[in-house]
Design an enzyme around this catalytic site. Structure first.
Site, PDB file in Angstrom:
ATOM      1  CB  SER A   1       9.416   6.469  10.327  1.00 46.88           C
ATOM      2  OG  SER A   1       8.850   5.013  11.253  1.00 46.88           O
TER       3      SER A   1
ATOM      4  CB  CYS B   1       7.278  -5.136   8.502  1.00 46.82           C
ATOM      5  SG  CYS B   1       8.771  -4.556  10.248  1.00 46.82           S
TER       6      CYS B   1
ATOM      7  CB  CYS C   1       0.072   5.683  11.853  1.00 48.78           C
ATOM      8  SG  CYS C   1       0.790   7.288  11.201  1.00 48.78           S
TER       9      CYS C   1
ATOM     10  CB  CYS D   1       5.834  -3.383  16.484  1.00 45.43           C
ATOM     11  SG  CYS D   1       7.116  -3.165  16.105  1.00 45.43           S
TER      12      CYS D   1
ATOM     13  CB  CYS E   1       2.928  -2.097  13.657  1.00 43.47           C
ATOM     14  SG  CYS E   1       2.691  -1.759  11.567  1.00 43.47           S
TER      15      CYS E   1
ATOM     16  CB  CYS F   1       2.685   7.557   3.012  1.00 44.55           C
ATOM     17  SG  CYS F   1       3.211   6.716   4.551  1.00 44.55           S
TER      18      CYS F   1
ATOM     19  CD  GLU G   1      -2.895  -1.460   2.428  1.00 40.14           C
ATOM     20  OE1 GLU G   1      -1.484  -2.035   2.819  1.00 40.14           O
ATOM     21  OE2 GLU G   1      -3.396  -1.350   2.939  1.00 40.14           O
TER      22      GLU G   1
HETATM   23  N1  SAH Z   1       8.391   0.371  10.351  1.00 39.12           N
HETATM   24  C1  SAH Z   1       8.607   1.861  10.488  1.00 39.12           C
HETATM   25  C2  SAH Z   1       8.334   3.153  10.630  1.00 39.12           C
HETATM   26  C3  SAH Z   1       7.020   2.609   9.347  1.00 39.12           C
HETATM   27  S1  SAH Z   1       5.610   2.546  10.660  1.00 39.12           S
HETATM   28  C4  SAH Z   1       8.646   2.261  11.871  1.00 39.12           C
HETATM   29  O1  SAH Z   1       7.802   1.297  12.478  1.00 39.12           O
HETATM   30  O2  SAH Z   1       9.178   3.434  12.078  1.00 39.12           O
HETATM   31  C5  SAH Z   1       5.156   4.402  10.776  1.00 39.12           C
HETATM   32  C6  SAH Z   1       5.147   5.011  12.154  1.00 39.12           C
HETATM   33  O3  SAH Z   1       3.666   4.105  12.450  1.00 39.12           O
HETATM   34  C7  SAH Z   1       5.696   4.344  12.735  1.00 39.12           C
HETATM   35  O4  SAH Z   1       5.577   4.982  14.431  1.00 39.12           O
HETATM   36  C8  SAH Z   1       4.782   3.178  13.353  1.00 39.12           C
HETATM   37  O5  SAH Z   1       4.730   2.919  15.781  1.00 39.12           O
HETATM   38  C9  SAH Z   1       3.393   3.429  13.617  1.00 39.12           C
HETATM   39  N2  SAH Z   1       2.017   2.899  13.671  1.00 39.12           N
HETATM   40  C10 SAH Z   1       2.223   1.454  13.577  1.00 39.12           C
HETATM   41  N3  SAH Z   1       1.355   0.362  13.767  1.00 39.12           N
HETATM   42  C11 SAH Z   1       0.328   2.495  14.816  1.00 39.12           C
HETATM   43  C12 SAH Z   1      -0.757   2.133  15.033  1.00 39.12           C
HETATM   44  N4  SAH Z   1      -1.754   1.092  15.092  1.00 39.12           N
HETATM   45  N5  SAH Z   1      -1.521   3.118  15.101  1.00 39.12           N
HETATM   46  C13 SAH Z   1      -0.578   4.463  15.225  1.00 39.12           C
HETATM   47  N6  SAH Z   1       0.431   4.157  14.551  1.00 39.12           N
HETATM   48  C14 SAH Z   1       0.636   2.938  14.790  1.00 39.12           C
HETATM   49 FE1  SF4 Z   2       7.495  -3.405  10.940  1.00 37.14          FE
HETATM   50 FE2  SF4 Z   2       7.348  -0.799  11.463  1.00 37.14          FE
HETATM   51 FE3  SF4 Z   2       4.585  -1.964  12.115  1.00 37.14          FE
HETATM   52 FE4  SF4 Z   2       6.559  -2.750  14.003  1.00 37.14          FE
HETATM   53  S1  SF4 Z   2       5.787  -0.767  13.488  1.00 37.14           S
HETATM   54  S2  SF4 Z   2       5.811  -4.364  12.551  1.00 37.14           S
HETATM   55  S3  SF4 Z   2       8.673  -1.805  12.155  1.00 37.14           S
HETATM   56  S4  SF4 Z   2       5.883  -1.128   9.811  1.00 37.14           S
END
Ligand code: SAH
Ligand code: SF4
Length: 340
Positions: A189, A112, A331, A116, A119, A105, A90
Protein backbone atom coordinates in the site's frame (compact mmCIF):
# COMPACT_ATOMS: atom_id res chain seq x y z
CA UNK A 1 26.68 -13.58 16.64
CA UNK A 2 25.10 -14.50 13.34
CA UNK A 3 21.32 -14.12 13.18
CA UNK A 4 19.82 -17.07 11.31
CA UNK A 5 16.44 -15.47 10.58
CA UNK A 6 16.53 -13.72 7.25
CA UNK A 7 19.31 -15.85 5.75
CA UNK A 8 18.54 -17.74 2.59
CA UNK A 9 19.77 -21.28 1.99
CA UNK A 10 23.06 -20.01 0.58
CA UNK A 11 23.68 -17.92 3.67
CA UNK A 12 22.98 -20.88 5.94
CA UNK A 13 25.23 -23.13 3.85
CA UNK A 14 28.11 -20.72 4.51
CA UNK A 15 27.64 -21.40 8.22
CA UNK A 16 27.36 -25.16 7.82
CA UNK A 17 30.53 -25.01 5.68
CA UNK A 18 32.38 -23.23 8.49
CA UNK A 19 31.19 -25.92 10.89
CA UNK A 20 32.17 -28.60 8.35
CA UNK A 21 28.66 -29.97 8.21
CA UNK A 22 26.81 -31.17 5.11
CA UNK A 23 24.54 -29.04 2.95
CA UNK A 24 21.66 -31.19 4.14
CA UNK A 25 22.10 -29.67 7.64
CA UNK A 26 21.64 -26.24 6.06
CA UNK A 27 18.33 -27.38 4.54
CA UNK A 28 17.19 -28.67 7.95
CA UNK A 29 18.05 -25.37 9.64
CA UNK A 30 16.25 -23.49 6.87
CA UNK A 31 13.09 -25.55 7.49
CA UNK A 32 13.27 -24.96 11.24
CA UNK A 33 13.53 -21.21 10.70
CA UNK A 34 10.92 -20.66 8.00
CA UNK A 35 8.46 -23.49 8.12
CA UNK A 36 8.54 -24.61 11.74
CA UNK A 37 9.39 -21.19 13.17
CA UNK A 38 11.45 -22.25 16.18
CA UNK A 39 12.59 -19.74 18.79
CA UNK A 40 15.90 -21.42 19.68
CA UNK A 41 18.57 -23.65 18.18
CA UNK A 42 17.82 -26.24 20.89
CA UNK A 43 14.44 -26.85 19.28
CA UNK A 44 16.08 -28.04 16.05
CA UNK A 45 15.80 -31.60 17.24
CA UNK A 46 16.86 -33.39 14.09
CA UNK A 47 20.34 -31.91 14.48
CA UNK A 48 22.71 -33.73 16.83
CA UNK A 49 23.23 -32.24 20.27
CA UNK A 50 26.90 -31.79 19.48
CA UNK A 51 26.16 -29.89 16.27
CA UNK A 52 23.59 -27.71 18.00
CA UNK A 53 26.16 -26.79 20.68
CA UNK A 54 28.64 -25.74 17.98
CA UNK A 55 26.00 -23.76 16.14
CA UNK A 56 24.96 -22.00 19.35
CA UNK A 57 28.51 -20.71 19.79
CA UNK A 58 28.27 -18.65 16.60
CA UNK A 59 24.57 -18.12 15.86
CA UNK A 60 21.19 -17.25 17.32
CA UNK A 61 17.74 -17.64 15.79
CA UNK A 62 16.72 -14.00 16.28
CA UNK A 63 17.80 -10.75 17.94
CA UNK A 64 14.35 -9.14 17.90
CA UNK A 65 12.27 -8.96 21.09
CA UNK A 66 8.54 -8.85 21.65
CA UNK A 67 8.16 -5.82 23.90
CA UNK A 68 4.38 -5.81 24.18
CA UNK A 69 1.73 -8.16 22.87
CA UNK A 70 -1.97 -7.30 22.87
CA UNK A 71 -4.99 -9.28 21.81
CA UNK A 72 -8.17 -7.63 20.59
CA UNK A 73 -11.64 -8.93 21.38
CA UNK A 74 -11.91 -9.81 17.67
CA UNK A 75 -8.79 -12.01 17.84
CA UNK A 76 -6.44 -9.52 16.18
CA UNK A 77 -2.96 -9.62 17.69
CA UNK A 78 -0.70 -6.59 17.88
CA UNK A 79 2.99 -6.84 18.68
CA UNK A 80 5.38 -4.08 19.56
CA UNK A 81 8.77 -5.38 18.46
CA UNK A 82 12.14 -4.08 19.54
CA UNK A 83 15.18 -4.31 17.28
CA UNK A 84 18.74 -4.45 18.69
CA UNK A 85 19.22 -0.67 18.34
CA UNK A 86 16.19 -0.05 20.57
CA UNK A 87 13.86 1.13 17.79
CA UNK A 88 10.38 -0.36 17.85
CA UNK A 89 7.66 -1.03 15.29
CA UNK A 90 4.26 -2.60 15.42
CA UNK A 91 3.07 -5.56 13.48
CA UNK A 92 -0.45 -6.92 13.42
CA UNK A 93 -1.92 -10.37 12.76
CA UNK A 94 -5.48 -10.40 11.50
CA UNK A 95 -7.41 -13.63 11.76
CA UNK A 96 -10.47 -13.63 9.61
CA UNK A 97 -13.34 -16.03 10.14
CA UNK A 98 -11.86 -18.28 7.60
CA UNK A 99 -8.99 -19.54 9.73
CA UNK A 100 -7.01 -20.67 6.72
CA UNK A 101 -6.34 -17.02 6.01
CA UNK A 102 -3.82 -15.36 8.33
CA UNK A 103 -2.79 -11.89 7.28
CA UNK A 104 0.25 -10.11 8.71
CA UNK A 105 0.21 -6.34 8.46
CA UNK A 106 3.88 -5.38 8.47
CA UNK A 107 5.77 -2.13 8.91
CA UNK A 108 8.41 -1.00 6.44
CA UNK A 109 9.89 1.98 8.31
CA UNK A 110 10.22 3.32 11.84
CA UNK A 111 7.93 6.36 11.68
CA UNK A 112 7.01 7.89 8.32
CA UNK A 113 8.08 11.04 6.52
CA UNK A 114 4.87 11.43 4.52
CA UNK A 115 2.94 12.72 7.54
CA UNK A 116 -0.68 12.39 6.40
CA UNK A 117 -2.99 14.42 8.59
CA UNK A 118 -5.18 11.46 9.61
CA UNK A 119 -2.44 8.96 10.51
CA UNK A 120 -0.83 8.35 13.90
CA UNK A 121 2.39 6.94 12.40
CA UNK A 122 3.19 10.14 10.50
CA UNK A 123 2.97 12.20 13.70
CA UNK A 124 6.28 10.72 14.84
CA UNK A 125 8.16 11.84 11.77
CA UNK A 126 10.62 9.58 10.00
CA UNK A 127 13.16 7.70 12.11
CA UNK A 128 14.73 5.12 9.81
CA UNK A 129 14.17 2.48 7.17
CA UNK A 130 13.84 -1.15 8.20
CA UNK A 131 16.21 -3.63 6.62
CA UNK A 132 14.66 -6.53 4.74
CA UNK A 133 15.66 -8.77 7.61
CA UNK A 134 13.78 -6.57 10.06
CA UNK A 135 10.72 -6.70 7.82
CA UNK A 136 10.63 -10.47 7.56
CA UNK A 137 11.43 -10.77 11.27
CA UNK A 138 7.94 -9.39 11.90
CA UNK A 139 6.33 -12.34 10.16
CA UNK A 140 8.73 -14.79 11.79
CA UNK A 141 7.91 -13.37 15.22
CA UNK A 142 4.20 -13.89 14.60
CA UNK A 143 4.80 -17.44 13.42
CA UNK A 144 7.06 -18.26 16.36
CA UNK A 145 4.69 -16.78 18.89
CA UNK A 146 1.45 -18.27 17.57
CA UNK A 147 2.74 -21.48 16.02
CA UNK A 148 0.63 -20.54 12.98
CA UNK A 149 1.70 -20.07 9.40
CA UNK A 150 1.11 -16.61 7.92
CA UNK A 151 -0.57 -16.89 4.50
CA UNK A 152 -0.89 -13.23 3.42
CA UNK A 153 1.25 -10.14 3.93
CA UNK A 154 0.11 -6.55 3.58
CA UNK A 155 2.56 -3.64 3.76
CA UNK A 156 0.06 -1.50 5.64
CA UNK A 157 1.79 -1.05 8.98
CA UNK A 158 4.02 1.89 9.79
CA UNK A 159 5.94 3.60 7.05
CA UNK A 160 5.79 4.20 3.32
CA UNK A 161 6.98 1.01 1.58
CA UNK A 162 7.82 2.73 -1.69
CA UNK A 163 10.30 4.99 0.12
CA UNK A 164 12.16 1.85 1.23
CA UNK A 165 11.61 -0.14 -1.92
CA UNK A 166 14.86 -2.11 -2.15
CA UNK A 167 14.32 -3.64 1.29
CA UNK A 168 10.62 -4.21 0.59
CA UNK A 169 11.38 -5.99 -2.69
CA UNK A 170 14.02 -8.15 -1.03
CA UNK A 171 11.61 -9.03 1.81
CA UNK A 172 8.95 -9.93 -0.78
CA UNK A 173 11.37 -12.22 -2.55
CA UNK A 174 12.15 -13.98 0.73
CA UNK A 175 8.45 -14.26 1.66
CA UNK A 176 7.95 -15.83 -1.72
CA UNK A 177 10.91 -18.19 -1.83
CA UNK A 178 11.48 -19.08 1.81
CA UNK A 179 8.05 -18.74 3.43
CA UNK A 180 6.22 -20.01 0.38
CA UNK A 181 3.83 -17.07 0.47
CA UNK A 182 2.67 -16.49 -3.11
CA UNK A 183 3.34 -13.03 -4.53
CA UNK A 184 -0.39 -12.71 -5.21
CA UNK A 185 -0.91 -12.88 -1.46
CA UNK A 186 1.31 -9.86 -0.88
CA UNK A 187 -0.06 -6.31 -1.07
CA UNK A 188 1.92 -3.08 -1.03
CA UNK A 189 0.00 0.00 0.00
CA UNK A 190 1.42 3.39 -0.96
CA UNK A 191 0.50 7.02 -0.43
CA UNK A 192 1.41 7.52 -4.10
CA UNK A 193 5.18 7.75 -4.56
CA UNK A 194 5.37 7.95 -8.35
CA UNK A 195 9.01 6.85 -8.87
CA UNK A 196 8.28 3.81 -6.66
CA UNK A 197 5.17 2.92 -8.68
CA UNK A 198 7.25 3.17 -11.86
CA UNK A 199 9.91 0.90 -10.43
CA UNK A 200 7.30 -1.64 -9.27
CA UNK A 201 5.83 -1.65 -12.76
CA UNK A 202 9.17 -2.70 -14.16
CA UNK A 203 9.79 -5.48 -11.62
CA UNK A 204 8.26 -8.80 -12.46
CA UNK A 205 6.26 -9.43 -9.28
CA UNK A 206 2.69 -10.69 -9.12
CA UNK A 207 1.89 -8.73 -5.97
CA UNK A 208 -1.02 -6.32 -5.56
CA UNK A 209 -0.56 -2.58 -5.55
CA UNK A 210 -2.92 -0.57 -3.34
CA UNK A 211 -3.03 3.20 -3.67
CA UNK A 212 -4.16 5.37 -0.76
CA UNK A 213 -6.13 7.87 -2.80
CA UNK A 214 -8.49 9.08 -0.06
CA UNK A 215 -9.81 12.09 -1.95
CA UNK A 216 -11.83 12.84 -5.09
CA UNK A 217 -9.88 15.94 -6.09
CA UNK A 218 -6.62 17.83 -5.71
CA UNK A 219 -7.95 20.35 -3.17
CA UNK A 220 -9.27 17.79 -0.70
CA UNK A 221 -6.29 15.48 -1.16
CA UNK A 222 -3.91 18.35 -0.42
CA UNK A 223 -5.65 18.93 2.90
CA UNK A 224 -5.36 15.28 3.85
CA UNK A 225 -1.99 14.37 2.38
CA UNK A 226 0.92 16.77 1.89
CA UNK A 227 2.36 14.32 -0.63
CA UNK A 228 -0.31 15.55 -3.07
CA UNK A 229 1.84 18.69 -3.55
CA UNK A 230 4.73 16.58 -4.76
CA UNK A 231 2.86 13.82 -6.60
CA UNK A 232 -0.55 15.23 -7.59
CA UNK A 233 -3.49 13.02 -8.56
CA UNK A 234 -3.23 13.98 -12.22
CA UNK A 235 0.35 12.64 -12.40
CA UNK A 236 -0.54 9.66 -10.26
CA UNK A 237 -3.20 8.66 -12.71
CA UNK A 238 -0.65 8.46 -15.53
CA UNK A 239 1.67 6.32 -13.37
CA UNK A 240 -1.19 3.99 -12.41
CA UNK A 241 -2.36 3.57 -15.99
CA UNK A 242 1.16 2.79 -17.01
CA UNK A 243 1.52 0.27 -14.13
CA UNK A 244 -1.71 -1.46 -15.17
CA UNK A 245 -0.68 -1.53 -18.83
CA UNK A 246 2.75 -2.97 -18.04
CA UNK A 247 1.72 -5.57 -15.47
CA UNK A 248 -1.77 -6.38 -16.72
CA UNK A 249 -2.91 -6.37 -13.12
CA UNK A 250 -5.85 -4.72 -11.43
CA UNK A 251 -4.93 -2.31 -8.64
CA UNK A 252 -6.75 -1.52 -5.41
CA UNK A 253 -7.83 2.03 -4.63
CA UNK A 254 -8.05 2.71 -0.90
CA UNK A 255 -10.42 5.51 0.03
CA UNK A 256 -10.60 6.73 3.60
CA UNK A 257 -14.08 7.96 4.45
CA UNK A 258 -14.21 11.00 6.69
CA UNK A 259 -17.50 12.51 7.73
CA UNK A 260 -18.55 15.60 5.70
CA UNK A 261 -15.11 15.90 4.18
CA UNK A 262 -14.91 13.35 1.38
CA UNK A 263 -18.10 11.30 1.84
CA UNK A 264 -20.53 13.62 0.03
CA UNK A 265 -22.55 13.07 -3.12
CA UNK A 266 -20.27 15.50 -4.92
CA UNK A 267 -17.25 13.42 -3.84
CA UNK A 268 -18.71 10.18 -5.21
CA UNK A 269 -19.30 11.82 -8.59
CA UNK A 270 -15.76 13.18 -8.78
CA UNK A 271 -14.30 9.88 -7.64
CA UNK A 272 -16.22 7.92 -10.26
CA UNK A 273 -14.97 10.34 -12.93
CA UNK A 274 -11.36 10.01 -11.75
CA UNK A 275 -11.47 6.21 -11.66
CA UNK A 276 -13.57 5.54 -14.74
CA UNK A 277 -10.69 4.41 -16.97
CA UNK A 278 -8.60 2.65 -14.29
CA UNK A 279 -8.75 -1.13 -13.89
CA UNK A 280 -9.30 -1.21 -10.15
CA UNK A 281 -11.25 -2.43 -7.14
CA UNK A 282 -12.13 0.05 -4.44
CA UNK A 283 -11.65 -0.50 -0.74
CA UNK A 284 -13.45 2.00 1.47
CA UNK A 285 -11.85 2.54 4.87
CA UNK A 286 -14.04 4.23 7.47
CA UNK A 287 -11.78 6.63 9.38
CA UNK A 288 -10.40 5.25 12.64
CA UNK A 289 -9.91 7.82 15.32
CA UNK A 290 -6.42 8.84 16.39
CA UNK A 291 -5.33 11.64 18.69
CA UNK A 292 -4.75 15.18 17.53
CA UNK A 293 -7.28 15.74 14.79
CA UNK A 294 -11.02 16.40 14.62
CA UNK A 295 -11.92 14.00 11.84
CA UNK A 296 -14.90 11.76 12.36
CA UNK A 297 -16.07 8.47 10.99
CA UNK A 298 -19.22 8.72 8.85
CA UNK A 299 -22.36 6.93 10.02
CA UNK A 300 -23.01 3.37 8.86
CA UNK A 301 -25.79 4.65 6.60
CA UNK A 302 -23.66 7.18 4.88
CA UNK A 303 -20.89 4.59 4.32
CA UNK A 304 -23.43 2.26 2.71
CA UNK A 305 -24.84 5.08 0.56
CA UNK A 306 -21.34 5.99 -0.64
CA UNK A 307 -20.65 2.35 -1.41
CA UNK A 308 -23.77 1.75 -3.43
CA UNK A 309 -23.38 4.95 -5.45
CA UNK A 310 -19.83 3.95 -6.25
CA UNK A 311 -20.94 0.46 -7.22
CA UNK A 312 -23.26 1.93 -9.81
CA UNK A 313 -20.14 2.83 -11.77
CA UNK A 314 -19.57 -0.90 -12.27
CA UNK A 315 -16.56 -1.22 -9.99
CA UNK A 316 -16.17 -3.78 -7.22
CA UNK A 317 -16.35 -1.97 -3.88
CA UNK A 318 -15.62 -3.40 -0.43
CA UNK A 319 -15.67 -1.78 2.99
CA UNK A 320 -12.66 -2.61 5.13
CA UNK A 321 -13.64 -4.28 8.36
CA UNK A 322 -12.24 -2.51 11.34
CA UNK A 323 -9.89 -4.86 13.14
CA UNK A 324 -8.35 -4.46 16.55
CA UNK A 325 -9.42 -0.88 17.21
CA UNK A 326 -9.81 -1.63 20.94
CA UNK A 327 -6.04 -2.14 21.07
CA UNK A 328 -5.21 0.66 18.59
CA UNK A 329 -4.25 -1.89 15.96
CA UNK A 330 -6.59 -0.62 13.24
CA UNK A 331 -5.38 1.25 10.15
CA UNK A 332 -3.66 4.49 10.98
CA UNK A 333 -3.51 3.81 14.72
CA UNK A 334 0.02 2.38 14.84
CA UNK A 335 2.43 4.66 16.59
CA UNK A 336 5.33 2.34 17.38
CA UNK A 337 5.58 3.25 21.00
CA UNK A 338 4.27 2.19 24.37
CA UNK A 339 2.19 4.43 26.57
CA UNK A 340 3.94 5.25 29.80
N1 SAH B 1 2.08 4.27 4.01
C1 SAH B 1 1.25 3.40 3.29
C2 SAH B 1 0.89 2.13 4.02
C3 SAH B 1 0.56 2.22 5.48
S1 SAH B 1 -0.97 2.90 5.96
C4 SAH B 1 -0.01 4.13 2.86
O1 SAH B 1 -0.24 5.22 3.35
O2 SAH B 1 -0.70 3.61 1.99
C5 SAH B 1 -2.20 1.69 5.52
C6 SAH B 1 -3.55 2.32 5.22
O3 SAH B 1 -4.17 2.85 6.42
C7 SAH B 1 -3.45 3.48 4.25
O4 SAH B 1 -4.46 3.40 3.26
C8 SAH B 1 -3.66 4.65 5.16
O5 SAH B 1 -4.07 5.79 4.46
C9 SAH B 1 -4.71 4.11 6.11
N2 SAH B 1 -4.90 4.95 7.31
C10 SAH B 1 -4.02 5.81 7.87
N3 SAH B 1 -4.58 6.43 8.94
C11 SAH B 1 -5.84 5.96 9.04
C12 SAH B 1 -6.92 6.19 9.96
N4 SAH B 1 -6.79 7.04 10.97
N5 SAH B 1 -8.07 5.50 9.77
C13 SAH B 1 -8.19 4.60 8.76
N6 SAH B 1 -7.21 4.33 7.88
C14 SAH B 1 -6.04 5.00 8.01
FE1 SF4 C 1 2.87 7.37 6.25
FE2 SF4 C 1 0.90 5.85 5.21
FE3 SF4 C 1 0.59 7.06 7.61
FE4 SF4 C 1 0.62 8.53 5.38
S1 SF4 C 1 -0.91 6.96 5.95
S2 SF4 C 1 1.72 8.99 7.30
S3 SF4 C 1 2.11 7.43 4.15
S4 SF4 C 1 2.07 5.46 7.10
Amino acid sequence: MIVLSGLNLNGIEKITDVLKASKFRARQIHNWIYLKSVKTIDEMTDLSVKFREELKKIAVVTDTKIKVKQESSDGTLKYLLEYPDGECVETVLMRFDNRANLTACVSSQVGCAVNCSFCATGKRGFIRNLTYKEIIEQVLTIQRDTGLKVTNVVFMGQGEPLLNLDNVLMAMKIFNENFQIGARRITISTSGIIPGIEKLASVDMQSTLALSLHAPNHEIRKKLMQIENKYPMSELKKALKDYIAKTGRRITIEYLLIKDLNDTLESVKELVAYLHDLKCNINLIPYNSTEKNDYQKPSGNSIMRFKSLLEQSGKKVTVRLERGSDIDAACGQLRGKVDV
